[in-house]
Scaffold this active site. Structure first.
Site, PDB file in Angstrom:
ATOM      1  N   GLY A  17       0.795  -1.223   0.000  1.00 47.25           N
ATOM      2  CA  GLY A  17       0.000   0.000   0.000  1.00 47.25           C
ATOM      3  C   GLY A  17       0.827   1.271   0.000  1.00 47.25           C
ATOM      4  O   GLY A  17       0.305   2.344   0.330  1.00 47.25           O
ATOM      5  N   ASN A  19       1.908   2.979  -2.563  1.00 47.48           N
ATOM      6  CA  ASN A  19       1.359   3.932  -3.524  1.00 47.48           C
ATOM      7  C   ASN A  19      -0.016   4.426  -3.086  1.00 47.48           C
ATOM      8  O   ASN A  19      -0.360   5.580  -3.341  1.00 47.48           O
ATOM      9  CB  ASN A  19       1.326   3.328  -4.928  1.00 47.48           C
ATOM     10  CG  ASN A  19       2.680   3.479  -5.608  1.00 47.48           C
ATOM     11  OD1 ASN A  19       3.125   4.583  -5.860  1.00 47.48           O
ATOM     12  ND2 ASN A  19       3.343   2.344  -5.854  1.00 47.48           N
ATOM     13  N   ARG A  98      -4.718  -8.192  -9.901  1.00 47.05           N
ATOM     14  CA  ARG A  98      -5.675  -8.901 -10.743  1.00 47.05           C
ATOM     15  C   ARG A  98      -5.842  -8.144 -12.046  1.00 47.05           C
ATOM     16  O   ARG A  98      -5.829  -6.900 -12.057  1.00 47.05           O
ATOM     17  CB  ARG A  98      -7.046  -8.977 -10.049  1.00 47.05           C
ATOM     18  CG  ARG A  98      -6.988  -9.565  -8.657  1.00 47.05           C
ATOM     19  CD  ARG A  98      -6.987 -11.077  -8.679  1.00 47.05           C
ATOM     20  NE  ARG A  98      -7.170 -11.564  -7.316  1.00 47.05           N
ATOM     21  CZ  ARG A  98      -7.792 -12.708  -7.031  1.00 47.05           C
ATOM     22  NH1 ARG A  98      -8.270 -13.489  -7.987  1.00 47.05           N
ATOM     23  NH2 ARG A  98      -7.920 -13.082  -5.780  1.00 47.05           N
ATOM     24  N   HIS A 116       2.656   1.171 -13.430  1.00 45.03           N
ATOM     25  CA  HIS A 116       3.454  -0.030 -13.702  1.00 45.03           C
ATOM     26  C   HIS A 116       4.938   0.284 -13.500  1.00 45.03           C
ATOM     27  O   HIS A 116       5.419   1.310 -13.985  1.00 45.03           O
ATOM     28  CB  HIS A 116       3.199  -0.513 -15.131  1.00 45.03           C
ATOM     29  CG  HIS A 116       3.922  -1.786 -15.427  1.00 45.03           C
ATOM     30  ND1 HIS A 116       3.473  -3.015 -14.989  1.00 45.03           N
ATOM     31  CD2 HIS A 116       5.084  -2.018 -16.076  1.00 45.03           C
ATOM     32  CE1 HIS A 116       4.324  -3.955 -15.377  1.00 45.03           C
ATOM     33  NE2 HIS A 116       5.303  -3.371 -16.032  1.00 45.03           N
TER      34      HIS A 116
END
Lengths: 212, 212
Positions: A17, A19, A98, A116
């Protein structure tokens, strides 16, 4: 005149967590262009959940089959329904492990962002920092992009480069990429929420200079 | 004691020759770690040939079928034979528009370098800057790598990032990537010729700090 409606943001995360914290802290100081109103996760005991509780941010845990790359149809519909109860208009993926299908994405067309840890299109998919390090690249970085159904595809909103030095071990590179992420994601979300842009082909063109 | 033998370098180019010029100028001021003794080309009337003539550097034109990606066996053997007459020990590809086979590469094992106008492994192959621009990346750059038989593969010696701004047209990005190339290639050749390194997997590890 009415002031523009405050954007209501959901962060989806599966891990530590960090970010999520960067986004929540930017929102708390009014620097994100919106409010983080809910943390949604597929991992009930992940660090992101603890960070949300500590900040008084609502948490929604999606019940989804473990060890699968996708949530599945039922869980995606449930996720969308729960985001609607929070009146969310923009979804920020931040280490959410996911892959989302069009079922989810079509509920938030053009309003789902992902972070990313590589300079896409290099090193899409899992384990990007380690793969870049093993590949021997001397420049890597991070990317914020709009989410499309392909994995780590979608128009690129922003990227930041991170240099890999002669003797940098993987953990040093990871630390530097994560630091770049924590700066880049909040400022890109703010730009996304506050600046007009056009998508030409798959190229994002910001139509007004920052701060204009 | 004898001083180490001066390295004898060949540059292979097919185009304007701007990187050939950057290499030749670095060599002329003693900054390359070797001498550029020959320019080899498959294009008898390209800019690189004129630049070589203007600098008194020998030119070898390889007679090879046009409109093919590869030189072909006969031309590669001829190229190796001609490089040997110049006592070349290191080959620098600089905008050479042919793919070299193992026939050539095995004559200079681990001694063929290439410059590519992207941050590999992103955008290998032709037209890399335009493809990166169309893809909408916000960071691109250039790569110097050892040449293996794959296209734009081989261990990476150095990379430099170039940022793409909100409104940068393709020609602005091209100019910036080329400027980065003209700095990066000579300094990487000097490092290759003067600093020890090891290849671990496909990762290049420089074993001594620069200038040590």
């Amino acid at each position: 005149m009415t002031s523009p409606r405050t954007r209501r943001l959901a962060v989806l995360a599966s891990g530590r967590g960090t970010n999520f914290v960067a986004l929540a802290e930017a929102a708390a100081r009014g620097a994100l262009g919106g409010d983080v109103v809910v943390l949604m996760t597929d991992q009930a005991d992940c660090g992101a959940v603890r960070e949300a509780h500590g900040r008084g941010i609502a948490v929604e845990v999606i019940d989804a089959p473990t060890h699968r790359a996708r949530l599945g149809e039922a869980a995606e519909l449930d996720a969308v329904a729960r985001l609607r109860t929070h009146d969310v208009d923009t979804v920020l993926l931040a280490g959410f492990m996911r892959i989302l299908s069009n079922l989810f994405l079509e509920a938030y067309p053009g309003r789902v962002l992902n972070l990313h840890p590589s300079l896409l299109p290099a090193f899409p998919g899992l384990d990007a920092i380690a793969r870049a390090h093993r590949h021997g690249v001397r420049v890597t970085g991070c990317t914020v992009h709009l989410v499309s159904e392909g994995i780590d595809e979608g128009p690129i909103l922003a990227q930041r480069a991170v240099t890999i030095g002669d003797d940098d071990a993987l953990d040093a590179v990871e630390a530097r990429v994560h630091a770049a992420e924590h700066a880049l994601y909040p400022e890109t979300v703010r730009a996304f929420l506050t600046r007009p842009f056009a998508i030409e082909g798959r190229r994002v063109r910001w139509l007004a200079p920052e701060g204009a």
